[in-house]
Design an enzyme around this catalytic site. Structure first.
Site, PDB file in Angstrom:
ATOM      1  N   TYR A 145       0.868  -0.526  -0.061  1.00  0.00           N
ATOM      2  CA  TYR A 145      -0.040   0.412   0.226  1.00  0.00           C
ATOM      3  C   TYR A 145       0.709   1.345   0.586  1.00  0.00           C
ATOM      4  CZ  TYR A 145      -3.545   2.660   1.381  1.00  0.00           C
ATOM      5  OH  TYR A 145      -4.905   4.370   1.312  1.00  0.00           O
ATOM      6  N   ARG A 211      -3.231   8.854  15.735  1.00  0.00           N
ATOM      7  CA  ARG A 211      -3.040   9.197  14.407  1.00  0.00           C
ATOM      8  C   ARG A 211      -4.428  10.128  14.439  1.00  0.00           C
ATOM      9  NH1 ARG A 211      -1.209   5.331  13.637  1.00  0.00           N
ATOM     10  NH2 ARG A 211      -1.344   3.473  12.168  1.00  0.00           N
TER      11      ARG A 211
HETATM   12  N1  UDP Z   1      -5.590  -0.253  15.382  1.00  0.00           N
HETATM   13  C1  UDP Z   1      -6.130  -1.033  17.195  1.00  0.00           C
HETATM   14  N2  UDP Z   1      -7.426  -1.429  16.811  1.00  0.00           N
HETATM   15  C2  UDP Z   1      -8.218  -2.335  15.811  1.00  0.00           C
HETATM   16  C3  UDP Z   1      -7.862  -1.868  14.390  1.00  0.00           C
HETATM   17  C4  UDP Z   1      -6.730  -0.491  14.957  1.00  0.00           C
HETATM   18  O1  UDP Z   1      -5.617  -0.753  17.674  1.00  0.00           O
HETATM   19  O2  UDP Z   1      -8.834  -2.840  15.814  1.00  0.00           O
HETATM   20  C5  UDP Z   1      -4.573   0.670  15.429  1.00  0.00           C
HETATM   21  C6  UDP Z   1      -3.575   0.358  14.350  1.00  0.00           C
HETATM   22  O3  UDP Z   1      -2.311  -0.366  14.782  1.00  0.00           O
HETATM   23  C7  UDP Z   1      -3.493   1.241  14.343  1.00  0.00           C
HETATM   24  C8  UDP Z   1      -4.541   2.366  14.751  1.00  0.00           C
HETATM   25  O4  UDP Z   1      -5.410   1.395  15.163  1.00  0.00           O
HETATM   26  O5  UDP Z   1      -1.992   1.743  15.263  1.00  0.00           O
HETATM   27  C9  UDP Z   1      -5.255   2.807  13.139  1.00  0.00           C
HETATM   28  O6  UDP Z   1      -5.248   1.569  12.272  1.00  0.00           O
HETATM   29  P1  UDP Z   1      -6.371   1.360  11.251  1.00  0.00           P
HETATM   30  O7  UDP Z   1      -6.278  -0.367  10.351  1.00  0.00           O
HETATM   31  O8  UDP Z   1      -7.621   1.769  11.318  1.00  0.00           O
HETATM   32  O9  UDP Z   1      -5.292   2.408   9.871  1.00  0.00           O
HETATM   33  P2  UDP Z   1      -4.116   3.113   9.627  1.00  0.00           P
HETATM   34  O10 UDP Z   1      -3.898   4.130   9.962  1.00  0.00           O
HETATM   35  O11 UDP Z   1      -2.861   1.946  10.617  1.00  0.00           O
HETATM   36  O12 UDP Z   1      -3.968   2.864   8.743  1.00  0.00           O
END
Ligand code: UDP
Length: 307
Positions: A145, A211
């Site tokens: 990605y 984030r």
């Molecule tokens: N995350 C989490 N639990 C979940 C899904 C995601 O703690 O069930 C965390 C993930 O490890 C990341 C953040 O939330 O640090 C955002 O993850 P997401 O998959 O939404 O998007 P990314 O910014 O990683 O593309």
């Protein structure tokens, strides 16, 4: 205006179609329905200004008649989805982007590429301005990605420089809102789904990673303003406020009114530790900034899951 939106049945794509139609434009929506869903566009059925074409952008596309703008949003975007389909993701970003650029060239249309904060990887600069080149693991699992989107940006700039294509690049940061699939795997759909089922929220790692979330209507506004601007270099679009994943879990539980606890699961490989956009460029050039704050947006998203 007659436009093409690829990824039209996706989360952001479907909201973009709604907005462009509301602005009086004629929209041709493309999607192969691999991660997008027909139900995201069901409410547009029968609208004469909207046409859906089930099309995979890895194949060339020719429109019947003139096109003014091509919005290229087609790509798996949830880590769960792109990690499950690495080659499809790379192909969507490479051949897919090329096919959409060729569509724009053929029509002398403007082209807007949806890029991502993942272009910055596990950023070493905080917050991330567009001038930061990023810190990406080129061979890790997420690279399909990250590097795919970086390639898509490079290809877009090469068409701009060599072929004179009128291009735009939007780097989108953690967009959320209605129409994200409940089982999509991304953090807000996951947390809201878990809160509604009153099961513990799955926080990856210790939850100290951050984030910066942006509600989908704000992102769509930014995309529309960028498309209308003259800016050909990348522009960050995202929420300026950083929040840890652990804090986010508490926000969701408070808004959902549940106290269902938290389970810590293993942190995925190369999960970026901090992410926050510097949106000074979007503020300056597009007079844009998000209007929906996180709590308001989470309430709207929760209501959409309940409704
Ligand atoms: N995350 C989490 N639990 C979940 C899904 C995601 O703690 O069930 C965390 C993930 O490890 C990341 C953040 O939330 O640090 C955002 O993850 P997401 O998959 O939404 O998007 P990314 O910014 O990683 O593309």
């Amino acid at each position: 205006m007659r436009v093409v939106v690829s990824g039209a049945a996706g989360f952001i794509g479907s909201h973009l179609c709604d907005r462009l139609l509301a602005d009086g434009q004629e929209v041709i929506g493309l999607d192969n329905l691999s991660t997008g869903r027909a139900e995201n566009l069901r409410h547009l059925q029968g609208r004469p200004e909207f046409r859906f074409v089930r099309h995979d952008i890895r194949e060339p596309f020719q429109a019947d008649g003139r096109i003014d703008v091509v919005y290229n949003l087609a790509c798996p975007a949830s880590p769960r989805d792109y990690l499950a389909a690495p080659l499809e993701t790379l192909a969507a970003c490479s051949e897919g982007t090329r096919n959409m650029l060729e569509l724009a060239v053929h029509n002398r249309a403007r082209f807007l590429q949806a890029s991502t904060s993942e272009a910055y990887g596990d950023a070493l600069v905080q917050p991330q301005p567009e001038t930061y080149w990023g810190n990406v693991n080129p061979v890790g699992p997420r690279s399909v990605y990250d590097e795919g989107k970086r390639y898509a940006e490079a290809l877009t700039m090469a068409y701009h420089r060599e072929r004179g294509t009128d291009t735009r690049i939007a780097r989108l940061f953690n967009v959320y809102g209605p129409r994200m699939k409940r089982g999509d795997g991304r953090v807000l759909p996951a947390f809201l789904d878990q809160a509604l089922r009153a099961v513990p929220l799955t926080v990856f790692g210790d939850g100290s990673q951050t984030r910066s979330f942006c509600y989908v209507s704000d992102i769509v506004e930014g995309i529309v303003r960028l498309a209308a601007s003259d800016e050909t270099t990348p522009v960050n679009l995202g929420g300026p406020d950083e929040i840890t994943v652990l804090e986010l879990a508490k926000v969701v539980q408070t808004i959902a009114g549940v106290d269902c606890g938290i389970t810590h699961l293993e942190l995925p490989q190369d999960d970026p530790s901090r992410r926050q956009p510097d949106i000074a460029k979007a503020r300056r050039l597009l007079n844009w900034e998000p209007e929906v704050d996180l709590r308001q947006g989470v309430r709207l998203m929760l209501a959409s899951y309940l409704g």
